[in-house]
Design a protein around this motif. Structure first.
Motif, PDB file in Angstrom:
ATOM      1  N   MET A   1       0.855  -1.187   0.000  1.00 42.68           N
ATOM      2  CA  MET A   1       0.000   0.000   0.000  1.00 42.68           C
ATOM      3  C   MET A   1       0.892   1.238   0.000  1.00 42.68           C
ATOM      4  N   SER A   2       0.721   2.061  -1.027  1.00 37.61           N
ATOM      5  CA  SER A   2       1.544   3.262  -1.162  1.00 37.61           C
ATOM      6  C   SER A   2       0.995   4.373  -0.296  1.00 37.61           C
ATOM      7  N   GLN A   3       1.892   5.240   0.109  1.00 36.77           N
ATOM      8  CA  GLN A   3       1.499   6.400   0.901  1.00 36.77           C
ATOM      9  C   GLN A   3       1.902   7.660   0.143  1.00 36.77           C
ATOM     10  N   GLU A   4       0.949   8.623   0.065  1.00 36.38           N
ATOM     11  CA  GLU A   4       1.182   9.851  -0.688  1.00 36.38           C
ATOM     12  C   GLU A   4       1.002  11.044   0.232  1.00 36.38           C
ATOM     13  N   GLU A   8      -0.108  15.972  -3.270  1.00 36.23           N
ATOM     14  CA  GLU A   8      -0.468  15.186  -4.448  1.00 36.23           C
ATOM     15  C   GLU A   8      -1.983  15.001  -4.531  1.00 36.23           C
ATOM     16  N   VAL A   9      -2.627  14.831  -3.399  1.00 37.54           N
ATOM     17  CA  VAL A   9      -4.083  14.718  -3.399  1.00 37.54           C
ATOM     18  C   VAL A   9      -4.716  16.047  -3.806  1.00 37.54           C
ATOM     19  N   ARG A  10      -4.158  17.156  -3.342  1.00 40.22           N
ATOM     20  CA  ARG A  10      -4.688  18.468  -3.734  1.00 40.22           C
ATOM     21  C   ARG A  10      -4.586  18.656  -5.254  1.00 40.22           C
ATOM     22  N   ALA A 109     -14.365   7.400  -0.926  1.00 44.94           N
ATOM     23  CA  ALA A 109     -12.939   7.571  -0.643  1.00 44.94           C
ATOM     24  C   ALA A 109     -12.450   8.938  -1.093  1.00 44.94           C
ATOM     25  N   LEU A 110     -12.927   9.418  -2.221  1.00 40.23           N
ATOM     26  CA  LEU A 110     -12.463  10.712  -2.714  1.00 40.23           C
ATOM     27  C   LEU A 110     -12.918  11.830  -1.791  1.00 40.23           C
ATOM     28  N   ARG A 111     -14.135  11.775  -1.329  1.00 40.78           N
ATOM     29  CA  ARG A 111     -14.619  12.810  -0.412  1.00 40.78           C
ATOM     30  C   ARG A 111     -13.883  12.740   0.935  1.00 40.78           C
ATOM     31  N   THR A 112     -13.582  11.516   1.382  1.00 35.61           N
ATOM     32  CA  THR A 112     -12.851  11.378   2.647  1.00 35.61           C
ATOM     33  C   THR A 112     -11.451  11.968   2.530  1.00 35.61           C
ATOM     34  N   ALA A 128      -1.997   6.669   3.912  1.00 35.11           N
ATOM     35  CA  ALA A 128      -2.469   5.431   3.296  1.00 35.11           C
ATOM     36  C   ALA A 128      -3.754   5.673   2.515  1.00 35.11           C
ATOM     37  N   LEU A 129      -4.632   6.501   3.057  1.00 39.38           N
ATOM     38  CA  LEU A 129      -5.867   6.858   2.352  1.00 39.38           C
ATOM     39  C   LEU A 129      -5.563   7.610   1.067  1.00 39.38           C
ATOM     40  N   TYR A 130      -4.618   8.527   1.145  1.00 39.40           N
ATOM     41  CA  TYR A 130      -4.264   9.291  -0.054  1.00 39.40           C
ATOM     42  C   TYR A 130      -3.721   8.356  -1.141  1.00 39.40           C
ATOM     43  N   GLY A 131      -2.910   7.393  -0.737  1.00 43.61           N
ATOM     44  CA  GLY A 131      -2.357   6.459  -1.718  1.00 43.61           C
ATOM     45  C   GLY A 131      -3.431   5.621  -2.364  1.00 43.61           C
ATOM     46  N   ASP A 132      -4.397   5.149  -1.587  1.00 44.44           N
ATOM     47  CA  ASP A 132      -5.484   4.350  -2.166  1.00 44.44           C
ATOM     48  C   ASP A 132      -6.330   5.175  -3.135  1.00 44.44           C
ATOM     49  N   VAL A 133      -6.602   6.410  -2.776  1.00 44.34           N
ATOM     50  CA  VAL A 133      -7.432   7.264  -3.658  1.00 44.34           C
ATOM     51  C   VAL A 133      -6.712   7.554  -4.966  1.00 44.34           C
ATOM     52  N   LEU A 134      -5.434   7.879  -4.904  1.00 45.98           N
ATOM     53  CA  LEU A 134      -4.681   8.173  -6.131  1.00 45.98           C
ATOM     54  C   LEU A 134      -4.568   6.948  -7.018  1.00 45.98           C
ATOM     55  N   ASP A 135      -4.435   5.766  -6.425  1.00 45.72           N
ATOM     56  CA  ASP A 135      -4.401   4.544  -7.237  1.00 45.72           C
ATOM     57  C   ASP A 135      -5.753   4.285  -7.898  1.00 45.72           C
ATOM     58  N   SER A 136      -6.824   4.577  -7.190  1.00 43.99           N
ATOM     59  CA  SER A 136      -8.159   4.364  -7.755  1.00 43.99           C
ATOM     60  C   SER A 136      -8.470   5.370  -8.868  1.00 43.99           C
TER      61      SER A 136
END
Length: 288
Positions: A1-4, A8-10, A109-112, A128-136
């Motif tokens: 699981m990647s972490q960002e 990057e999320v912004r 996930a995107l809203r979270t 970890a949440l940011y990494g999952d969202v960017l992968d999705s």
């Protein structure tokens, strides 16, 4: 699981917002074209002289482009208002919710992640949440933001309105009807009453009003004779009586074939003398 990181999320959220603007622009543009065509069609069939008056003639005068009329200007203004209104309504919708509706892969996930970035969370759980969202997000598509049913309907309506506008311009459909000083003719044409009363008018008038009722012409009682030369130049004249009544006197009102014949100018010598002689002869009733 990647972490960002939150940055990057912004950037990903900003990209989602831009895609929402693009989709809103497409929908608003199609709606604006449809409304503009509809208003232009209504202005064309309304038959109001005010809508047919040209505007901005000074700006278009130096060019070969004809100046637009009031109806066309109203159609453009209505289209612009529709475009701005439609774009504004769609652009105000939250981008994350709109993107999640079109792409269930990132639902919730995107809203979270957006809320976590808004709170500046940078803990391991948030990363970890940011990494999952960017992968999705790599499996999503911004094309899904477009409502295909609405786009097809808008294109179909715009195409139908454009055809109707062309047909109206060719046929000349006018809901206002003929002007008050015009009278309808049986075949559907319109005849200006002033044109009938004024002989100098250039308006096309109905043939029956000019010629009147057709009648039979009675035959005359006077018999006339005529003679025609059989060859040009006066050579080989053959006098032929074209008397319509065989019982009439052939000598009454007969025409001298020699004097009535035609001689080509290039074969006549002393043409001026001949013309003077013919005039003298025509004024003398006695035999020469």
């Amino acid at each position: 699981m990647s972490q960002e990181s939150p940055d990057e999320v912004r950037r990903a959220l900003a990209a989602v917002r831009r895609e929402q603007y693009k989709a809103a622009f497409v929908h608003a543009s199609l709606e604006a074209v449809t409304v503009a065509l509809g208003v232009h069609l209504l202005a064309g069939v309304a038959g109001l002289p005010t809508l047919d008056a040209e505007v901005f003639t000074a700006a278009f005068k130096p060019t070969q482009i004809p100046a637009p009329d009031v109806g066309a200007v109203l159609a453009v203004v209505a289209g612009l208002i529709t475009a701005l209104t439609g774009f504004g309504i769609r652009a105000r919708r939250p981008a994350a919710e709109a993107f999640e509706t079109a792409n269930p892969e990132v639902a919730t996930a995107l809203r979270t992640a957006r809320d976590a970035v808004g709170d500046d969370r940078d803990d391991p759980m948030a990363r970890a949440l940011y990494g999952d969202v960017l992968d999705s997000l790599t499996e999503t598509s911004s094309v899904r933001l477009l409502d295909r049913t609405r786009i097809v309907a808008a294109v179909a309506v715009a195409f139908a309105l454009s055809l109707a506008s062309v047909q109206t311009a060719v046929v000349g459909l006018d809901l206002a009807g003929p002007p008050s000083d015009a009278t309808g003719v049986g075949d559907g044409s319109v005849t200006d009453r002033t044109a009938v009363d004024d002989p100098s008018s250039t308006v096309l008038r109905d043939g029956d009003e000019l010629l009147g009722e057709p009648t039979d012409v009675e035959a005359g009682s006077e018999n006339l004779t005529a003679s025609v030369g059989s060859s040009p130049g006066g050579e080989g004249e053959s006098v032929r009586d074209y008397d319509r009544d065989a019982g009439a006197d052939p000598d009454a009102g007969s025409v001298d074939a020699v004097r009535a014949d035609y001689a080509a100018p290039e074969r006549v010598e002393e043409a001026e003398l001949v013309r003077r002689y013919a005039r003298e002869l025509g004024g003398n009733d006695t035999d020469v």
